[in-house]
Motif scaffolding. Structure first.
Motif, mmCIF file in Angstrom:
data_model
loop_
_atom_site.group_PDB
_atom_site.id
_atom_site.type_symbol
_atom_site.label_atom_id
_atom_site.label_comp_id
_atom_site.label_asym_id
_atom_site.label_seq_id
_atom_site.Cartn_x
_atom_site.Cartn_y
_atom_site.Cartn_z
ATOM 1 N N VAL B 47 -43.072 7.723 17.134
ATOM 2 C CA VAL B 47 -41.796 8.299 17.017
ATOM 3 C C VAL B 47 -40.827 7.998 17.990
ATOM 4 O O VAL B 47 -40.906 7.549 19.002
ATOM 5 N N GLY B 53 -36.868 8.543 14.827
ATOM 6 C CA GLY B 53 -37.169 7.610 13.864
ATOM 7 C C GLY B 53 -38.647 6.988 13.762
ATOM 8 O O GLY B 53 -39.388 7.008 14.616
ATOM 9 N N PRO B 54 -39.092 6.775 12.416
ATOM 10 C CA PRO B 54 -40.228 6.470 12.073
ATOM 11 C C PRO B 54 -40.512 4.775 12.470
ATOM 12 O O PRO B 54 -40.120 4.040 11.734
ATOM 13 N N ALA B 56 -43.062 3.132 12.490
ATOM 14 C CA ALA B 56 -43.979 2.225 11.568
ATOM 15 C C ALA B 56 -43.091 1.667 10.591
ATOM 16 O O ALA B 56 -43.560 0.509 10.026
ATOM 17 N N ASP B 57 -42.143 2.048 10.282
ATOM 18 C CA ASP B 57 -41.335 1.534 9.281
ATOM 19 C C ASP B 57 -40.218 0.568 9.625
ATOM 20 O O ASP B 57 -39.406 -0.045 9.011
#
Lengths: 842, 105
Positions: B47, B53-54, B56-57
């Motif tokens: 995080v 915000g994610p 991993a994206d």
């Protein structure tokens, strides 16, 4: 042993220079002796006009009182005049016969009022005629104020800066003031005739009578002044005359002592008198590189250099002259002037704006893309930017009008220096001026470096100019040119045309191949991937080797990421036209998935917001509609109005044309978003004038095509590219323009920046007239892009990558799976799955 | 268990496409694991400390991850932000002989 420093002159220049010397530890090096004509400490001469105008008290204009001299161990001989310097014996001789030896000498004798030899202006042996005053010293001002108590009509001779100030100040004391100026217009040294005329109106509005082109030939009156006579025979009755006809450097002492003197005491770049290693001069009495200065800013520059040099703090310190820019309220009117007042060469660009009624005048003079002169009267909001551009030779905005006016971008009017430290500069990312200056103080000396670190300017981008100004200001000119500014992406050191050429020559078809071949050290760069992916797709279409990791998340999952990590789903709705069946399906999907928000978009579509990533494929399947591309740097929508089919005003079938355009160019990638519109008449209900490309039906079956419009953070009306006679031509030119934009715009450069950069005339020649002979190539390239279109929502059937739609955050209610078993490092153990991802659990 | 590191198997390396990241829930922790182009894996807290915000994206390279929400960047080896945000937690992660991702805790 401390050396003896003698300063002749206790005015602003002398005192300021001593202050600078003390600030450099000069108090330990020198015993300082100062001589001043006037029997006071040191006062701010500029404030005399405020004193006269009654907005300042006498006590408020003193800079250093007598206590300051004592506290700093300075011997001040006020009211004692130096008559001669013996530069061989190194001594100065005062009027009263005293002799003072020196090791280093500073001449700061300043200047005095120039009094033209007008008959009657003075009485032989008695000084000025009674009622005549100069306006130069505190004594002058005091005497004038005293005298005007008993008198009513004043004439000021001289319509320069000082004369205007005197006139304004005198209004405070007498009921009638006339300003008489020999030249054809006011402030003729700084302003052109037009500007002078505007200023005159401003001054007259204050109740000051102005007479220009009027040479004074006589001061009338036997015992006291009763009036003046002009060359044309006119008499102007008055009982006070103030002479403000300019200044002359006080060079008599220097001249009498054998120093080099022209209009001022001649000095070198270290402020030393010629061939005199121990004698310096500073301020209004000097002439440097042929230039004398009558303003205060150059004096500060000179004092610093002198102090650096004389104390040995920086023996290389050099004064290179000052670019004089003034911003002041002249007699209540805002005036700013810098550099040239009129063009000098044939190819000097000039812009002039004049609005007499409002008393506003603006002119700028540009040579070789640099600002070489500017005048502002009445409205000086742009002065901070202009002064900076003038002083530092900054590049100027393409839209030259922005030099004079703020076109839709309000914050630029504040100068970097004026902003408070906590003032928010970047309103998108909450970056203050202080954060930017701190970043520069930490050693970042390029604009892009600061932007990267602070993220100022990385939102909507409107503050970029101001950010650059602050960086420049904070770096104090030590700003480094950022070579990366011209690159297409930061990780590959090439501008776009060169990059495209090399990519084509070497046949580089994937982002990783570009990094491996062209990036320094073959190093990949996360921030460059998206731009390269877009470029390669545009260049290679079907041949492009698509590496999913080079895509931004939106392009990996064909949806727009939201603040909570969920996504928005916008199905295609060509031209904003839908059907009851479509609406029913959308409503069913929203119900079935509990979509938290259903919203109409500005592009005339329906947005389903708050969709978890893992639900995207199912939703697309249930919708069974193509993607609306509301997430990519790509062709977005064509907004339309109802056009001629229903609207009683419509003159063209905008809906049909809009649908046709969207049908053809859907999903085409580009360096930035492409938002279009077609409107059925010039009433512009579809907002076509402010789109990247907007089409407007006009009477007679014709269509106008506008390009480069915007109505986001930046607002711009598009430029008319062409007027054509058929919908087919609109579709062809649209494709050709978009292809030219795709090939030539920088990454993330929207058409509102691209079109003015290239210029609408040039665009028209290329796109419409085919001046470069590339129209057929552009059309063919666009046709390939159109043919390569696949609806990305088809990826729902089989994910392209493992876990393509796996969530990356614990969304609203993600169950946590406990660690079922831990194993010592290295030994095989069970998998710890991530909750909530269907294909993971399968 | 004190003082001992244990390895948690997260799953096969091939569950992460080359050059991308995926998020894993390990106990109460959310961890983003990245499979770098040119080899190597990295694991950081999932995080973004800025606005959640994610990560991993995010887009990554050998050194950095860029948060997809506001483009904050973090060093994958140290967790330190290069854009002035609080740091991420870095977790040791490796690929074992069976091509399984193993997180050391």
């Amino acid at each position: 042993m401390r050396r003896r420093l003698v300063v002749i002159g206790n005015g602003m220049a002398g005192a300021r220079t001593v202050e600078e010397i003390l600030a450099r530890g000069g108090g330990d090096q020198f015993t300082i002796t100062m001589f001043g004509d006037e029997p006071y400490g040191n006062y701010n001469r500029i404030m005399l006009s405020n004193l006269l105008a009654g907005v300042e008290e006498e006590s408020g204009i003193f800079l250093n009182d007598l206590a300051w001299y004592a506290a700093n161990g300075i011997t001040l001989h006020s009211g004692r005049r130096i008559a001669r310097i013996d530069k061989y014996a190194k001594r100065v001789y005062a009027d009263d016969g005293t002799v003072t030896p020196y090791d280093k000498l500073i001449i700061a004798t300043g200047s005095r009022a120039h009094v033209p030899p007008i008959p009657g202006i003075s009485r032989p042996g008695r000084g000025f005629h009674q009622g005549v005053f100069a306006f130069r010293t505190l004594d002058d001002t005091r005497a004038m104020m005293r005298y005007t108590r008993e008198h009513e009509r004043a004439v000021v001779i001289g319509g320069g800066l000082l004369g205007l100030e005197a006139a304004r100040g005198l209004q405070n004391h007498v009921s009638h003031v006339t300003l008489v100026h020999a030249a054809g217009h006011l402030m003729n040294a700084q302003l052109d005739p037009q500007a002078g005329e505007i200023l005159r109106r401003g001054v007259e509005r204050l109740g000051i009578e102005v007479v220009t082109g009027a040479r004074t030939t006589e001061i009338l009156g036997k015992h006291t002044v009763t009036g003046i006579k002009l060359a044309d025979g006119r008499h102007i009755p008055c009982d006070v005359v103030v002479v403000a006809a300019g200044i002359r450097a006080n060079v008599e002492v220097a001249e009498a002592s054998g120093l080099e003197v022209e209009r001022g005491v001649v000095v070198d770049d270290q402020m030393r008198c010629l061939d005199e290693p121990d004698i310096y001069a500073v301020g209004e009495c000097v002439q440097h590189r042929g230039q004398t200065y009558g303003l205060v800013a150059p004096l500060w520059d000179q004092a610093r250099v002198l102090a650096d040099h004389i104390t040995g703090r920086n023996p290389q310190a050099a004064y290179h002259g000052s670019r004089v820019a003034t911003k002041l309220k002249v007699a209540g009117v805002d005036v700013a002037a810098m550099g040239l007042k009129e063009p000098e060469r044939e190819d000097d660009e000039t812009l002039v704006f004049s609005e007499r009624k409002k008393g506003v005048y603006k002119s700028v003079i540009i040579r070789d893309g640099r600002l070489v002169g500017a005048t502002l009267i009445g409205d000086v909001r742009k002065v901070a930017f202009l002064m900076q551009a003038f002083d530092r030779g900054l590049p100027l905005p393409e839209e030259r009008l922005e030099l004079m006016f703020d076109l839709g971008a309000p914050p630029a009017e504040v100068s970097a220096a004026e902003l408070a430290d906590d003032a928010q500069v970047c309103n998108c990312n909450g970056v203050s001026k202080g954060m930017i200056t701190a970043c520069v103080a930490d050693g970042v000396k390029t604009v892009t470096g600061v932007v990267d670190q602070t993220r100022a300017g990385k939102g909507c981008g409107t503050c970029k100019g101001l950010v650059a100004q602050i960086v420049e200001w904070a770096a104090g000119g030590a700003i480094e040119e950022d070579p990366a500014a011209s690159w297409y992406v930061p990780g590959v050191p090439m501008p776009k045309p060169e990059l495209m050429r090399v990519i084509r020559e070497r046949g580089l078809k994937s982002v990783s191949a570009v990094f491996a071949t062209l990036a320094p050290g073959g190093e990949e760069d996360a921030r460059s991937k998206m731009g390269l992916a877009s470029l390669l797709k545009m260049m290679w279409d079907d041949e492009y080797v698509d590496e999913r990791d080079a895509r931004f998340i939106n392009d990996r999952v064909h949806a727009n990421i939201q603040r909570d990590g969920t996504f928005s789903v916008v199905p295609q709705m060509k031209g904003g036209v839908t059907t009851p069946a479509q609406l029913r399906r959308i409503a069913d999907v929203a119900d079935k998935y509990g979509v938290p928000m259903v919203k109409l978009t500005g592009g005339q579509r329906i947005d389903l917001l708050g969709v978890p990533k893992e639900k995207l494929p199912e939703i697309w399947a249930d919708l069974d509609m193509p993607s609306g591309y509301a997430y990519g740097k790509s062709f977005r929508t064509v907004k339309t109005c109802v056009g001629s089919e229903f609207c009683r005003f419509g003159v063209g079938d905008s809906t049909a044309l809009g649908i046709a355009i969207e049908e053809r160019y859907q999903g085409v990638e580009g360096p930035g978003k492409m938002k279009l519109a077609v409107t059925g008449c010039p009433r512009n209900c579809a907002e076509a004038y402010v789109k990247d490309l907007g089409v407007v039906a006009i009477d007679g079956g014709k269509w106008e095509i506008y390009v480069g419009g915007a109505a986001g953070a930046h607002v711009r009306k598009g430029d008319l590219l062409a007027t054509v006679g058929s919908a087919d031509e609109v579709i062809t030119l649209t494709g050709r323009f978009l292809q030219y934009y795709r090939e030539n715009a920088n990454w993330l450069e929207r058409t509102y920046a691209f079109v003015p950069r290239v210029g609408i005339e040039r665009l028209r020649r290329i796109v419409v007239d085919d001046s470069d002979g590339i129209a057929a190539d552009l059309d063919a390239a666009m046709a390939r892009a159109v043919a390569a279109y696949r609806d990305p929502w088809r990826e729902r059937a089989a994910p392209v990558t493992p876990g393509q739609f796996r969530p990356s955050l614990p969304l609203i209610e993600q169950p946590r799976v406990p660690v079922r078993e831990s194993v010592p490092a290295g030994t095989p153990g069970p998998v710890v799955p991530t909750a909530g991802s269907p294909e993971w659990e399968a | 268990m004190a003082g001992m590191t244990t390895g948690h198997r997260l799953g096969p390396l091939d569950d992460i496409p080359v050059g991308e990241g995926r998020a894993y829930a390990v106990g109460d922790l959310m961890i983003a694991v990245f499979r770098l182009r040119g080899g190597g894996v990295r694991a950081v807290s999932a995080v973004c400390p800025h606005a959640g915000g994610p990560l991993a994206d995010g887009l990554v390279d050998r050194r950095l991850v860029v948060c997809p929400l506001h483009q904050h960047t973090f060093d994958l080896s140290t967790g330190c932000s290069t854009t002035g945000q609080p740091p991420l937690t870095v977790y040791p992660v490796r690929v074992d002989a069976d091509d399984q991702l193993v997180l050391e805790m």
